[in-house]
Design a protein around this motif. Structure first.
Motif, PDB file in Angstrom:
ATOM      1  N   ARG A 140      11.245   9.653  -7.175  1.00 13.39           N
ATOM      2  CA  ARG A 140      11.716   9.302  -5.914  1.00 13.39           C
ATOM      3  C   ARG A 140      10.787   7.723  -5.867  1.00 13.39           C
ATOM      4  NH1 ARG A 140      10.697  13.384  -1.210  1.00 13.39           N
ATOM      5  NH2 ARG A 140       8.914  13.507  -2.496  1.00 13.39           N
ATOM      6  N   ALA A 141       9.689   7.898  -6.375  1.00 13.91           N
ATOM      7  CA  ALA A 141       8.839   6.478  -6.295  1.00 13.91           C
ATOM      8  C   ALA A 141       9.290   5.349  -7.075  1.00 13.91           C
ATOM      9  CB  ALA A 141       7.526   6.969  -6.528  1.00 13.91           C
ATOM     10  N   LYS A 142       9.824   5.873  -8.453  1.00 15.56           N
ATOM     11  CA  LYS A 142      10.609   4.854  -9.272  1.00 15.56           C
ATOM     12  C   LYS A 142      11.788   4.243  -8.584  1.00 15.56           C
ATOM     13  CE  LYS A 142      10.438   5.099 -13.602  1.00 15.56           C
ATOM     14  NZ  LYS A 142      10.224   5.094 -15.170  1.00 15.56           N
ATOM     15  N   SER A 143      12.713   5.163  -8.001  1.00 12.75           N
ATOM     16  CA  SER A 143      13.722   4.694  -7.063  1.00 12.75           C
ATOM     17  C   SER A 143      13.474   3.853  -6.201  1.00 12.75           C
ATOM     18  CB  SER A 143      14.406   5.968  -6.541  1.00 12.75           C
ATOM     19  OG  SER A 143      14.916   6.684  -7.891  1.00 12.75           O
ATOM     20  N   ALA A 144      12.367   4.153  -5.263  1.00 12.68           N
ATOM     21  CA  ALA A 144      11.929   3.113  -4.188  1.00 12.68           C
ATOM     22  C   ALA A 144      11.320   1.714  -4.911  1.00 12.68           C
ATOM     23  CB  ALA A 144      10.677   3.978  -3.437  1.00 12.68           C
ATOM     24  N   TRP A 145      10.654   1.913  -5.896  1.00 11.45           N
ATOM     25  CA  TRP A 145      10.133   0.748  -6.578  1.00 11.45           C
ATOM     26  C   TRP A 145      11.391  -0.214  -7.219  1.00 11.45           C
ATOM     27  CZ3 TRP A 145       9.731  -0.938 -11.667  1.00 11.45           C
ATOM     28  CH2 TRP A 145       9.105  -2.156 -12.071  1.00 11.45           C
ATOM     29  N   TYR A 146      12.385   0.400  -7.676  1.00 10.52           N
ATOM     30  CA  TYR A 146      13.578  -0.193  -8.087  1.00 10.52           C
ATOM     31  C   TYR A 146      14.105  -1.243  -6.781  1.00 10.52           C
ATOM     32  CZ  TYR A 146      12.984   0.703 -13.187  1.00 10.52           C
ATOM     33  OH  TYR A 146      12.549   0.563 -14.543  1.00 10.52           O
ATOM     34  N   LEU A 160       0.654  -1.157   0.137  1.00  6.24           N
ATOM     35  CA  LEU A 160      -0.122  -0.046  -0.063  1.00  6.24           C
ATOM     36  C   LEU A 160       0.612   1.181  -0.003  1.00  6.24           C
ATOM     37  CD1 LEU A 160      -2.728  -0.927   2.392  1.00  6.24           C
ATOM     38  CD2 LEU A 160      -3.130  -0.754   0.055  1.00  6.24           C
ATOM     39  N   LEU A 161       1.788   1.165   0.886  1.00  4.13           N
ATOM     40  CA  LEU A 161       2.689   2.447   0.818  1.00  4.13           C
ATOM     41  C   LEU A 161       3.457   2.705  -0.432  1.00  4.13           C
ATOM     42  CD1 LEU A 161       4.558   2.408   4.514  1.00  4.13           C
ATOM     43  CD2 LEU A 161       2.772   3.616   3.448  1.00  4.13           C
ATOM     44  N   LEU A 162       3.978   1.721  -1.272  1.00  3.07           N
ATOM     45  CA  LEU A 162       4.711   1.859  -2.186  1.00  3.07           C
ATOM     46  C   LEU A 162       3.711   2.432  -3.392  1.00  3.07           C
ATOM     47  CD1 LEU A 162       7.569   1.662  -3.419  1.00  3.07           C
ATOM     48  CD2 LEU A 162       7.118  -0.667  -4.173  1.00  3.07           C
ATOM     49  N   ALA A 163       2.666   1.812  -3.350  1.00  7.16           N
ATOM     50  CA  ALA A 163       1.616   2.180  -4.547  1.00  7.16           C
ATOM     51  C   ALA A 163       1.023   3.927  -4.153  1.00  7.16           C
ATOM     52  CB  ALA A 163       0.169   1.336  -4.420  1.00  7.16           C
ATOM     53  N   SER A 164       0.876   4.099  -2.790  1.00  2.50           N
ATOM     54  CA  SER A 164       0.489   5.267  -2.533  1.00  2.50           C
ATOM     55  C   SER A 164       1.464   6.472  -2.792  1.00  2.50           C
ATOM     56  CB  SER A 164       0.343   5.431  -0.972  1.00  2.50           C
ATOM     57  OG  SER A 164      -0.685   4.517  -0.816  1.00  2.50           O
ATOM     58  N   PHE A 165       2.777   5.722  -2.688  1.00  8.83           N
ATOM     59  CA  PHE A 165       4.053   6.883  -2.980  1.00  8.83           C
ATOM     60  C   PHE A 165       3.930   7.205  -4.491  1.00  8.83           C
ATOM     61  CE2 PHE A 165       8.756   7.342  -2.684  1.00  8.83           C
ATOM     62  CZ  PHE A 165       8.608   8.831  -2.627  1.00  8.83           C
ATOM     63  N   ALA A 166       3.497   6.182  -5.135  1.00 10.55           N
ATOM     64  CA  ALA A 166       3.599   6.266  -7.094  1.00 10.55           C
ATOM     65  C   ALA A 166       2.498   7.597  -7.187  1.00 10.55           C
ATOM     66  CB  ALA A 166       3.186   5.148  -7.487  1.00 10.55           C
ATOM     67  N   LEU A 167       1.248   7.442  -6.352  1.00  5.23           N
ATOM     68  CA  LEU A 167       0.216   8.241  -6.599  1.00  5.23           C
ATOM     69  C   LEU A 167       0.846   9.725  -6.137  1.00  5.23           C
ATOM     70  CD1 LEU A 167      -2.593   8.910  -7.267  1.00  5.23           C
ATOM     71  CD2 LEU A 167      -3.288   8.437  -5.093  1.00  5.23           C
TER      72      LEU A 167
END
Length: 264
Positions: free
Chosen positions: A126-132, A98-105
């Motif tokens: 930053r969301a892409k860096s967190a996802w990778y 949930l946090l990673l998807a919310s960060f993308a939004l």
């Protein structure tokens, strides 16, 4: 659902189904020409897919941890309350997803546009860096956990170690497919961020990278059906509508403390 491991496998299977639905939606949008939307529109349309894709990845790590604990500390593993144990594994996975998807939004912009609303396109900055970073960390941790579990299992003795070997071998088969079908697209998409290619070539590559992800979400059923008679029998009972009794071939027995595997 007669053991904690089966609950985790069922949760992963449910996430696989939702991810397949999400990928079908993306493919349908490509076929009808619904592309070149804003990044925020993209995230909002596939938010559920992002959540369950992250859950799919993190549950794989939870499964590896579960098998490792069952092998290394079998006596304590059997004593832990099942509900609290599952919550301890599943709640962090759900929070992470949930946090990673919310960060993308949060990071998405209403101005920038994407050609194809696929997972890497939904993340930015930053969301892409967190996802990778999180996905690469989970991939490496999964390999480390399964490798350690395999080494520890090779040193165990006892009647129940045979059943554990069967379960672990099935999970290792899933891990091989996971490394091919999920780790490969992750590292390939990361490589695409470092090199320069034309927009048309990038679009074709993103579409091709989607096929291994679809395979990753749909192949686990066939792996478990091939390797586990318990899975096949439970599946047949579920969809045949017959309330058949459990046979010795699909019964999961809880061994006594003296029968638990011991690490030599």
């Amino acid at each position: 659902m007669r053991s904690r491991c089966h609950v985790l496998i069922a949760t992963r299977a449910f996430a696989d189904i939702i991810v397949c639905v999400y990928l079908i939606q993306v493919r349908a949008q490509i076929l009808v020409g619904n592309t070149f939307m804003t990044r925020r529109q993209c995230v909002l349309q596939v938010a559920y897919g992002l959540v369950f894709e992250n859950l799919q990845c993190s549950i794989g790590l939870a499964l590896g941890v579960d098998r490792l604990l069952a092998i290394v500390t079998p006596v304590q593993y059997m004593k832990w309350p099942a509900r609290q144990y599952l919550l301890l594994l599943l709640v962090p996975c759900c929070i992470f997803s949930l946090l990673l998807a919310s960060f993308a939004l949060w990071e998405s912009s209403g101005e920038s546009r994407v050609a194809i609303c696929f997972t890497p396109s939904a993340y930015i900055d930053r969301a892409k860096s967190a996802w990778y970073g999180s996905n690469i960390a989970i991939i490496l941790l999964q390999f480390a956990v399964h490798l350690y579990a395999s080494v520890a299992l090779g040193k165990t003795t006892g009647p129940s170690s045979i059943q554990m070997r069967k379960i672990l071998l099935s999970l290792e088969t899933v891990m091989v497919m996971y490394s091919i079908c999920w780790a490969l697209p992750i590292f390939a998409s990361l490589l695409l961020q470092m090199i320069t290619v034309s927009a048309d070539a990038a679009s074709i590559i993103w579409v091709m990278l989607g096929w291994p992800v679809i395979l990753n979400s749909s192949c686990n059923f066939f792996i478990y059906a091939t390797r586990s008679s318990e899975f096949r029998h439970a599946f047949l009972r579920l969809f045949s509508g017959k309330n058949t009794k459990t046979t010795p071939t699909d019964r999961i027995t809880i061994p006594k403390a003296a029968e638990l595997p011991k690490i030599a």
